[in-house]
Design an enzyme around this catalytic site. Structure first.
Site, mmCIF file in Angstrom:
data_model
loop_
_atom_site.group_PDB
_atom_site.id
_atom_site.type_symbol
_atom_site.label_atom_id
_atom_site.label_comp_id
_atom_site.label_asym_id
_atom_site.label_seq_id
_atom_site.Cartn_x
_atom_site.Cartn_y
_atom_site.Cartn_z
ATOM 1 N N ASP A 1 13.041 8.288 -9.380
ATOM 2 C CA ASP A 1 14.070 8.789 -8.472
ATOM 3 C C ASP A 1 14.914 9.774 -9.266
ATOM 4 O O ASP A 1 15.488 9.405 -10.292
ATOM 5 C CB ASP A 1 14.948 7.648 -7.940
ATOM 6 C CG ASP A 1 15.884 8.124 -6.833
ATOM 7 O OD1 ASP A 1 16.674 9.059 -7.077
ATOM 8 O OD2 ASP A 1 15.840 7.573 -5.722
ATOM 9 N N ARG B 1 7.619 7.627 5.214
ATOM 10 C CA ARG B 1 7.270 8.660 6.185
ATOM 11 C C ARG B 1 5.964 9.317 5.767
ATOM 12 O O ARG B 1 5.731 9.565 4.580
ATOM 13 C CB ARG B 1 8.376 9.721 6.294
ATOM 14 C CG ARG B 1 9.641 9.247 6.985
ATOM 15 C CD ARG B 1 9.407 8.978 8.466
ATOM 16 N NE ARG B 1 10.624 8.599 9.180
ATOM 17 C CZ ARG B 1 11.039 7.349 9.352
ATOM 18 N NH1 ARG B 1 10.337 6.346 8.832
ATOM 19 N NH2 ARG B 1 12.147 7.097 10.037
ATOM 20 N N ASP C 1 1.593 2.296 6.845
ATOM 21 C CA ASP C 1 2.308 1.978 8.077
ATOM 22 C C ASP C 1 2.793 3.256 8.750
ATOM 23 O O ASP C 1 3.212 3.219 9.903
ATOM 24 C CB ASP C 1 3.499 1.061 7.778
ATOM 25 C CG ASP C 1 4.136 0.513 9.044
ATOM 26 O OD1 ASP C 1 3.386 -0.032 9.886
ATOM 27 O OD2 ASP C 1 5.364 0.633 9.209
ATOM 28 N N GLU D 1 1.558 11.116 13.502
ATOM 29 C CA GLU D 1 1.697 9.713 13.873
ATOM 30 C C GLU D 1 1.716 9.585 15.390
ATOM 31 O O GLU D 1 2.609 10.162 16.029
ATOM 32 C CB GLU D 1 3.000 9.162 13.284
ATOM 33 C CG GLU D 1 3.065 7.664 13.192
ATOM 34 C CD GLU D 1 4.274 7.212 12.384
ATOM 35 O OE1 GLU D 1 4.115 6.345 11.501
ATOM 36 O OE2 GLU D 1 5.382 7.735 12.641
ATOM 37 N N HIS E 1 3.307 1.598 12.416
ATOM 38 C CA HIS E 1 4.747 1.763 12.181
ATOM 39 C C HIS E 1 5.513 0.491 12.573
ATOM 40 O O HIS E 1 6.483 0.536 13.351
ATOM 41 C CB HIS E 1 5.276 2.974 12.965
ATOM 42 C CG HIS E 1 6.484 3.604 12.330
ATOM 43 N ND1 HIS E 1 6.621 4.956 12.173
ATOM 44 C CD2 HIS E 1 7.619 3.067 11.812
ATOM 45 C CE1 HIS E 1 7.779 5.230 11.595
ATOM 46 N NE2 HIS E 1 8.396 4.091 11.364
ATOM 47 N N GLY F 1 9.424 -1.501 9.997
ATOM 48 C CA GLY F 1 10.850 -1.523 10.311
ATOM 49 C C GLY F 1 11.207 -2.595 11.316
ATOM 50 O O GLY F 1 10.361 -3.368 11.771
#
Length: 337
Positions: A187, A248, A271, A276, A295, A298
């Protein structure tokens, strides 16, 4: 927003989500904190039937299906002081006009991070045991694997690379702690000390891709991260490595990933994809080395109540004159979703 009068509040989202986000007990708690008509759920800020309620509203509780909040919304909701988003990212939801107007924005993205991190941990553990591969082989051989076939599996000392110290990434790092993994973190905003505090070792993206058995993506979808794992990056992952994407699809070059997966060199737990959903003829639906889900990582089902609870807690804080616990600042959007 301390006041003897309850803040006038309006739902702005697809109405189907309201009972899932705010089941009866939580809705009752919300109505003790806000002046709210639970039957009014706005999807069009120009709807004459909603005009009076919007004109007097102090707070919008938004969610999936809410229209973009731009200058036109300020015209319809001139008293607007806070937007409490009962979902994740507000990047595409909140326009510059609201930020410039000084509207407080809060998001339940921290609550949404919980099931994503849980899903990802489960996938990491299963991938480390090659559970998906063994399931496919067991279907055809109807026999237990030999010691030679299981020699390379197991989670003891497995090296996991986490891309992105986002809210999901940080929650995942927390969940990884009890397990005996070696964890790498990439990161650009997390230095070595912060990575160590999170239980990981800070490395470059190239080093993470080259050195990890399992790579899990948790970076935001912003211009700087578009295809951050491209064909060159995928080639760095060792033979037999696993890519997990619950963030994403745009973070990965989909064509390059498909080529790697068709070749059988890598495996993936996906996922999210780009686009998509994938076209019906995509080989990823049937490849034995791909675990593809629609997806679902979440918040879904009863997990949505967690998001509603965060919103109610935020509104309670605001009515007590306290700052929101989950405020989103405009300046932060350069590096968060």
């Amino acid at each position: 927003m301390p006041s003897a009068q309850l803040p006038r509040t309006v739902f702005a989202m697809d109405p189907v989500h309201v009972p899932r986000l705010f089941p009866d007990a939580l809705l009752a708690r919300l109505r003790r904190t806000a002046e709210l008509d639970p039957t009014l759920v706005v999807r069009d800020f120009t709807d004459p039937a909603a005009a009076d309620a919007l004109a007097g509203a102090d707070v919008l509780i938004t969610g999936w299906g809410c229209p973009h909040l731009g200058a036109d919304v300020l015209a319809a909701v001139p008293r607007l002081r806070a937007v409490l988003h009962a979902a994740g990212s507000v990047r595409s939801l909140v326009g510059d006009a609201l930020w410039q107007h000084g509207v407080t924005v809060s998001s339940a993205v921290t609550g949404n991070a919980v099931p994503v991190a849980e899903y990802t941990l489960a996938m990491i553990l299963l991938a480390g045991k090659d559970a998906f591969g063994h399931r496919e082989r067991y279907r055809t051989t109807h026999a237990f694997p030999s010691p030679a076939q299981t020699a390379a599996i197991g989670n003891l000392g497995r090296r996991v690379g986490v891309v992105g110290a986002s809210r999901v990434g940080r929650r995942l790092l927390e969940l990884l702690r009890p397990h005996e993994f070696e964890v790498l973190l990439y990161d650009p905003y997390a230095d070595a000390a912060e990575a160590a505090a999170l239980g990981a070792r800070a490395v470059s993206l190239e080093e993470l891709l080259r050195g990890s058995d399992i790579v899990s993506l948790h970076a935001p979808d912003i211009p700087e991260t578009h295809h951050m794992v491209d064909r060159t990056g995928l080639a760095l992952i060792r033979d037999g490595g696993v890519l997990i994407n619950t963030s994403r699809g745009a973070l990965v070059d989909q064509d390059a990933l498909t080529d790697e997966l068709v070749s059988g060199r890598l495996s993936a737990v996906l996922d999210v994809t780009e686009p998509e959903p994938l076209p019906a003829d995509s080989p990823l639906y049937t490849l034995p080395n791909v675990f593809l889900t629609p997806h679902i990582a979440g918040s879904l089902g009863n997990e949505l109540e967690r998001l509603g609870r965060i919103v109610v807690e935020e509104l309670e804080r605001l009515t007590q004159g306290l700052p929101p616990a989950h405020e989103v600042r405009h300046a932060d959007l350069i590096r968060v979703a």
